[in-house]
Write an enzyme that holds these catalytic residues in place. Structure first.
Site, mmCIF file in Angstrom:
data_model
loop_
_atom_site.group_PDB
_atom_site.id
_atom_site.type_symbol
_atom_site.label_atom_id
_atom_site.label_comp_id
_atom_site.label_asym_id
_atom_site.label_seq_id
_atom_site.Cartn_x
_atom_site.Cartn_y
_atom_site.Cartn_z
ATOM 1 C CE LYS A 43 4.948 -20.358 17.273
ATOM 2 N NZ LYS A 43 3.999 -19.226 17.230
ATOM 3 N NE ARG A 58 8.734 -16.208 13.329
ATOM 4 C CZ ARG A 58 8.601 -16.548 14.601
ATOM 5 N NH1 ARG A 58 9.179 -17.615 15.075
ATOM 6 N NH2 ARG A 58 7.859 -15.817 15.410
ATOM 7 N NE ARG A 74 2.859 -13.218 24.292
ATOM 8 C CZ ARG A 74 3.185 -14.102 23.358
ATOM 9 N NH1 ARG A 74 2.551 -15.252 23.268
ATOM 10 N NH2 ARG A 74 4.136 -13.826 22.501
ATOM 11 N NE ARG A 133 2.734 -5.540 29.722
ATOM 12 C CZ ARG A 133 1.440 -5.875 29.700
ATOM 13 N NH1 ARG A 133 0.872 -6.255 28.576
ATOM 14 N NH2 ARG A 133 0.715 -5.802 30.800
ATOM 15 N NE ARG A 140 5.489 -11.029 17.706
ATOM 16 C CZ ARG A 140 5.053 -11.056 18.956
ATOM 17 N NH1 ARG A 140 4.740 -9.929 19.575
ATOM 18 N NH2 ARG A 140 4.956 -12.195 19.600
HETATM 19 P P1 ADP Z 1 6.057 -15.254 18.427
HETATM 20 O O1 ADP Z 1 5.956 -16.574 17.728
HETATM 21 O O2 ADP Z 1 5.139 -15.164 19.606
HETATM 22 O O3 ADP Z 1 5.925 -14.099 17.483
HETATM 23 P P2 ADP Z 1 8.883 -15.726 19.033
HETATM 24 O O4 ADP Z 1 9.376 -15.665 20.411
HETATM 25 O O5 ADP Z 1 8.867 -17.047 18.343
HETATM 26 O O6 ADP Z 1 7.466 -15.045 19.075
HETATM 27 O O7 ADP Z 1 9.749 -14.740 18.107
HETATM 28 C C1 ADP Z 1 9.924 -13.371 18.436
HETATM 29 C C2 ADP Z 1 10.649 -12.660 17.300
HETATM 30 O O8 ADP Z 1 11.949 -13.281 17.088
HETATM 31 C C3 ADP Z 1 9.988 -12.741 15.927
HETATM 32 O O9 ADP Z 1 8.995 -11.745 15.767
HETATM 33 C C4 ADP Z 1 11.187 -12.539 14.994
HETATM 34 O O10 ADP Z 1 11.597 -11.201 14.937
HETATM 35 C C5 ADP Z 1 12.283 -13.318 15.700
HETATM 36 N N1 ADP Z 1 12.359 -14.734 15.256
HETATM 37 C C6 ADP Z 1 12.108 -15.834 16.026
HETATM 38 N N2 ADP Z 1 12.288 -16.962 15.312
HETATM 39 C C7 ADP Z 1 12.641 -16.565 14.057
HETATM 40 C C8 ADP Z 1 12.949 -17.252 12.846
HETATM 41 N N3 ADP Z 1 12.917 -18.598 12.769
HETATM 42 N N4 ADP Z 1 13.281 -16.509 11.753
HETATM 43 C C9 ADP Z 1 13.305 -15.179 11.807
HETATM 44 N N5 ADP Z 1 13.024 -14.458 12.899
HETATM 45 C C10 ADP Z 1 12.691 -15.144 14.022
#
Ligand code: ADP
Ligand code: ZN
Length: 226
Positions: A21, A96, A135, A168, A180
């Site tokens: 994404k 989300r 990664r 990282r 996740r």
């Molecule tokens: P990825 O999609 O690779 O898991 P992100 O950088 O989008 O990583 O998000 C990292 C973390 O940030 C998530 O695992 C969550 O804890 C938090 N997070 C990000 N966006 C949201 C959201 N819209 N609602 C709740 N938690 C979020």
């Protein structure tokens, strides 16, 4: 740069961690002049800055859980109220949860807008764990690498800028990646049906090359937002 969109486009990228994404959002940003809005990046910035929202989010993020809708919506609305998003946004990692999707629908309709396209990046779960757990990125220019699939040509030096420091993410390990992915299937994947009902869902096979996926996404954005 160059191609423009005429309406205020709202593009949502849906997909599990590691689906690409962020990479694709940055490419669409350049091509269409849209602004990438990553709640993950905004939250990591809040954690680094030590704001109250960041302090509340840190442990949840490190465990691979979802931060509360309340905190996420606060930082998102704050970002959406800045003037640079005029051409439109690519939402990466938001919404989300069902609550976030409803809040977004309300926020947009209050501005006379709607979702232009919600694009689901379809990938294979096990491949995602491997991608995410391995990664890392150049600390200077952000170029992405992987322990087995994409090592720098010269060990310890970035191909792009020659930098020797790498970073990282704290949540990029196999155990947290599994959590996740679980959160994605439980809370986020159901949103695919929500956007299908609204008539704006598009799906893309995201196991191919970055360039092929970018082409597919570009066509969708062009049609949805022109
Ligand atoms: P990825 O999609 O690779 O898991 P992100 O950088 O989008 O990583 O998000 C990292 C973390 O940030 C998530 O695992 C969550 O804890 C938090 N997070 C990000 N966006 C949201 C959201 N819209 N609602 C709740 N938690 C979020
Ligand atoms: Zn670099």
């Amino acid at each position: 740069m160059g191609e423009t969109v005429t309406t205020q486009a709202v593009i949502i990228l849906l997909g599990p961690p590691g689906a690409g994404k962020g990479t694709q959002a940055r490419m669409l940003e350049e091509r269409f002049g849209l602004v990438q809005l990553s709640t993950g990046d905004l939250l990591r910035a809040a954690v680094a800055a030590g704001t109250p929202a960041g302090l509340a989010a840190k442990a949840v993020m490190e465990a691979g859980g979802l931060v509360s809708d309340e905190i996420v919506l606060e930082i998102l609305e704050d970002r959406m109220s800045r003037p640079d998003i005029r051409a439109g946004v690519i939402l990466d990692g938001f919404p989300r949860t069902a609550g976030q999707a409803q809040a977004l629908d309300r926020l947009l309709s209050g501005r006379g807008l709607g979702v232009s396209a919600a694009i689901s990046l379809e990938v294979d779960d096990e491949a995602m764990i491997d991608r995410v757990a391995g990664r890392y990125a150049c600390a200077d220019c952000g170029e992405g690498y992987h322990d087995t699939h994409k090592r720098p040509a010269r060990a310890g030096a970035c191909d792009k800028c020659g930098g020797t420091a790498f970073r990282r993410r704290a949540d990029d390990n196999a155990e947290t990646a599994r959590e996740r992915l679980r959160a994605y299937h439980a809370e986020t994947a159901p949103l695919i049906a929500h956007y299908d009902k609204l008539g704006v869902l598009r799906t893309v096979d995201a196991m191919g090359s970055i360039a092929a996926i970018a082409t597919a996404l570009g066509t969708i954005v062009q049609r949805a937002a022109a």
